[in-house]
Scaffold this motif. Structure first.
Motif: not given
Length: 55
Positions: A14-17, A20-24
């Protein structure tokens, strides 16, 4: 599919936009297509056929 610790593994992430700080967040990691299908059925509203069409 990624090469992880010397073996090919399918990884559901699940990748974060970026806003919202990015990341996975790794939801699951499996070694076969059959296991990937079960993982998708458990955590995602899509199946293998949907992924094939989108690619």
């Amino acid at each position: 599919m990624e090469l992880i610790r010397g073996r090919y593994r399918y990884r559901l992430v699940h990748r974060y936009p970026a806003e919202h700080g990015g990341g996975a967040n790794v939801v699951g990691e499996v070694a076969s297509v059959a296991e990937l299908e079960l993982l998708l059925r458990r955590y995602a509203p899509v199946g293998l056929a949907d992924l094939r069409e989108a690619a």
